[in-house]
Design an enzyme around this catalytic site. Structure first.
Site, PDB file in Angstrom:
ATOM      1  N   HIS A 165      -3.249  -5.379   1.727  1.00  0.00           N
ATOM      2  CA  HIS A 165      -2.527  -5.581   2.991  1.00  0.00           C
ATOM      3  C   HIS A 165      -2.544  -7.048   3.413  1.00  0.00           C
ATOM      4  O   HIS A 165      -3.401  -7.446   4.207  1.00  0.00           O
ATOM      5  CB  HIS A 165      -3.196  -4.761   4.106  1.00  0.00           C
ATOM      6  CG  HIS A 165      -3.088  -3.294   3.918  1.00  0.00           C
ATOM      7  ND1 HIS A 165      -1.966  -2.588   4.265  1.00  0.00           N
ATOM      8  CD2 HIS A 165      -3.968  -2.392   3.419  1.00  0.00           C
ATOM      9  CE1 HIS A 165      -2.157  -1.306   3.988  1.00  0.00           C
ATOM     10  NE2 HIS A 165      -3.358  -1.167   3.465  1.00  0.00           N
TER      11      HIS A 165
ATOM     12  N   GLU B  24      -0.764  -8.432   5.485  1.00  0.00           N
ATOM     13  CA  GLU B  24      -0.483  -8.512   6.929  1.00  0.00           C
ATOM     14  C   GLU B  24      -1.761  -8.461   7.760  1.00  0.00           C
ATOM     15  O   GLU B  24      -1.747  -8.757   8.950  1.00  0.00           O
ATOM     16  CB  GLU B  24       0.495  -7.401   7.341  1.00  0.00           C
ATOM     17  CG  GLU B  24      -0.067  -5.980   7.410  1.00  0.00           C
ATOM     18  CD  GLU B  24      -0.162  -5.268   6.064  1.00  0.00           C
ATOM     19  OE1 GLU B  24      -0.031  -5.932   5.016  1.00  0.00           O
ATOM     20  OE2 GLU B  24      -0.379  -4.033   6.066  1.00  0.00           O
TER      21      GLU B  24
ATOM     22  N   CYS C  48       0.828  -1.217   0.000  1.00  0.00           N
ATOM     23  CA  CYS C  48       0.000   0.000   0.000  1.00  0.00           C
ATOM     24  C   CYS C  48       0.862   1.267   0.000  1.00  0.00           C
ATOM     25  O   CYS C  48       1.355   1.666  -1.040  1.00  0.00           O
ATOM     26  CB  CYS C  48      -0.983  -0.044   1.169  1.00  0.00           C
ATOM     27  SG  CYS C  48      -2.325   1.147   1.016  1.00  0.00           S
TER      28      CYS C  48
END
Lengths: 295, 189
Positions: B169, B171, B78
């Site tokens: 994302h 994560e 991002c």
């Protein structure tokens, strides 16, 4: 492939992206640009900063949409805006404007003495203030995707934010140690939804991001709050009510990243000019306290 | 192998958690000296303007730009993708790593109300549930760039040799496969 919008994951996800950053109160496009250039991760669009709201008295409401749009057009970072506690119509207006986050804030005059907004009804995420863990749990149960300490806004006195953060940390330790039966009793005693307490016990922390707010005026204040374990910093009046807003804004951004490095903190704290005119929170009467609004 | 996660701002802790769950020695990196101690770097999600300001101010930007050009593995998620992109559409160009031959438009999917979740098909990985937060859009890819995943016809995961970038994302997805893919890039040197 299908797109899912307005999920809790994307609401709390934006708060995750703001971590380690500083969110600054701004009252016009020019201030918003200064904040963005200084490294703010987001701005809070307002008509008046808390120190001026406090001075003006009367009823403080959501800002004029024109003002909010002007600020949204000026920067590419996320723009937040405040609505009154319980004023879901103001929140609907802010959502229609397309703001990135709504702060259901005790800094404005509460619109509903009994209820907060049912935040699950919205696609836009909400941040809410809290003085302790039970209050944070109630806001999370209502759908808040981010929490901040209430502190005491508009004072430049960090002591209340410290008090609220330390209390929350202490209560999280209690929850982590509690047995399942004790969690139910704690929920009853604290007035905290037990399902949120269970989640906190499982994660060992709040299930959403927790920022510090209410009285942060210097880089050292920001570093103090970060070392106490908060995820990031809101600065209300502390920047644009100080003598050199641009320099102070940059210094507070640096302090929020290098909060554990006293050498860097010493360097950036130098020669910042006068901080905002401040008042000691313990000298405020109960009537003057903003933190007691909405519980 | 030791992986650094740029810890200036953003969700670096989530990246560290994924890496550590894979048994990787992972640490957050905030100074240019720490860049000497790692074999690869992840630039997390966050605000690219904030990270760019801090990268410049700490002198990390020029060191990282040079290393990246010499083959040091970097993965940007991002905000990290924005910092890696050579060109930005409709934004000022300064203060970035500008290492990947892509053009990116910031916040191009819209404001927060348009943030979304979607399932992707990723080359060599398969189906992946991805989270996009005020995501940047890749509007051009150069010939040296491989497209690993697309969403509605737009590239969302791209690779150029040692450099990897995603507009989403991983994560936040509780699924370490994109991180594992980056670790393979690091392992192959």
């Amino acid at each position: 492939m299908e797109r899912l919008t307005g999920t809790f994951k994307v609401k709390s996800g934006l708060a995750e992206m703001l971590k380690g950053g500083v969110i600054m109160d701004v009252v016009n496009a020019e201030q918003a640009k200064i904040a963005e250039k200084a490294g703010a991760v987001a701005v809070m669009a307002l008509e008046r900063v808390p120190a001026d709201i406090r001075a003006a008295g009367g009823v403080a409401r959501m800002a004029d949409p024109k003002k909010i749009k002007e600020i949204m057009d000026a920067v590419t970072i996320p723009v937040m805006a405040k609505c009154r506690i319980g004023h879901f119509a103001e929140a609907q207006i802010l959502e229609a404007l397309g703001v990135d986050y709504i702060d259901e804030s005790e800094v404005l005059t509460p619109a509903d003495p009994e209820h907060h907004i049912d935040k699950w009804q919205f696609k836009v995420p909400f941040v809410c203030g809290a003085r302790d863990l039970p209050e944070a749990c109630r806001r999370i149960a209502e759908g808040a995707a981010m929490i901040r300490t209430k502190g005491e806004a508009g004072t430049g006195d960090v002591s209340q934010a410290v008090r609220h953060m330390r209390l929350m940390n202490k209560q999280i330790r209690i929850v982590r140690q509690a047995s399942d039966e004790e969690l139910v009793s704690l929920g009853k005693e604290w007035g905290a939804p037990v399902e949120v307490l269970r989640l906190i016990k499982e994660l060992g922390r709040l299930p959403v991001v927790n920022f510090a707010a209410g009285g942060i005026a210097t880089p050292a204040d920001a570093a103090l709050m970060m070392q106490l374990g908060c995820d990031g910093i809101f600065v209300g009046s502390g920047i644009f009510k100080s003598e050199d807003p641009e320099k102070r804004a940059r210094a507070i951004v640096m302090a929020t990243t290098y909060y554990n490095d006293p050498k860097v903190l010493a360097e950036i704290s130098e020669d910042l000019g006068e901080p905002m005119p401040s008042i000691s929170a313990i000298h405020l009467s109960e009537r003057e306290l903003l933190q007691v609004r909405g519980n | 192998m030791r992986i650094g996660v740029l810890g200036l701002q953003g969700d670096f802790r989530e990246h560290l958690t994924v890496l550590r769950s894979l048994g990787i020695d992972a640490r957050d990196v905030r100074t240019k000296e720490q860049l000497d101690e790692i074999d690869g770097l992840i630039i997390p999600g966050g605000e690219s303007t904030t990270m760019a300001y801090l990268l410049e101010r700490t002198g990390m930007l020029s060191v990282l730009r040079e290393r990246g050009a010499q083959g040091f593995p970097i993965y940007g998620t991002c905000a990290g993708m924005i910092l890696l992109a050579r060109e930005l559409k409709d934004s000022s160009p300064e203060n970035r790593l500008a290492l990947m031959d892509i053009t990116v438009k910031r916040n191009a999917y819209g404001r927060q109300l348009e943030s979304f979740e979607a399932d992707l098909q990723i080359k060599n990985i398969g189906e992946f549930h991805a989270i996009f937060i005020r995501a940047p859009k890749v509007v051009r890819v150069g010939p040296a760039v491989e497209i690993l995943a697309e969403h509605e016809g737009t590239p969302v995961l791209v690779r150029q040799k040692n450099l990897l970038a995603s507009s989403f994302h991983p994560e936040l997805s509780s699924d370490p496969r994109v991180h594992q893919y980056f670790l393979e890039i690091v392992a192959r040197g």
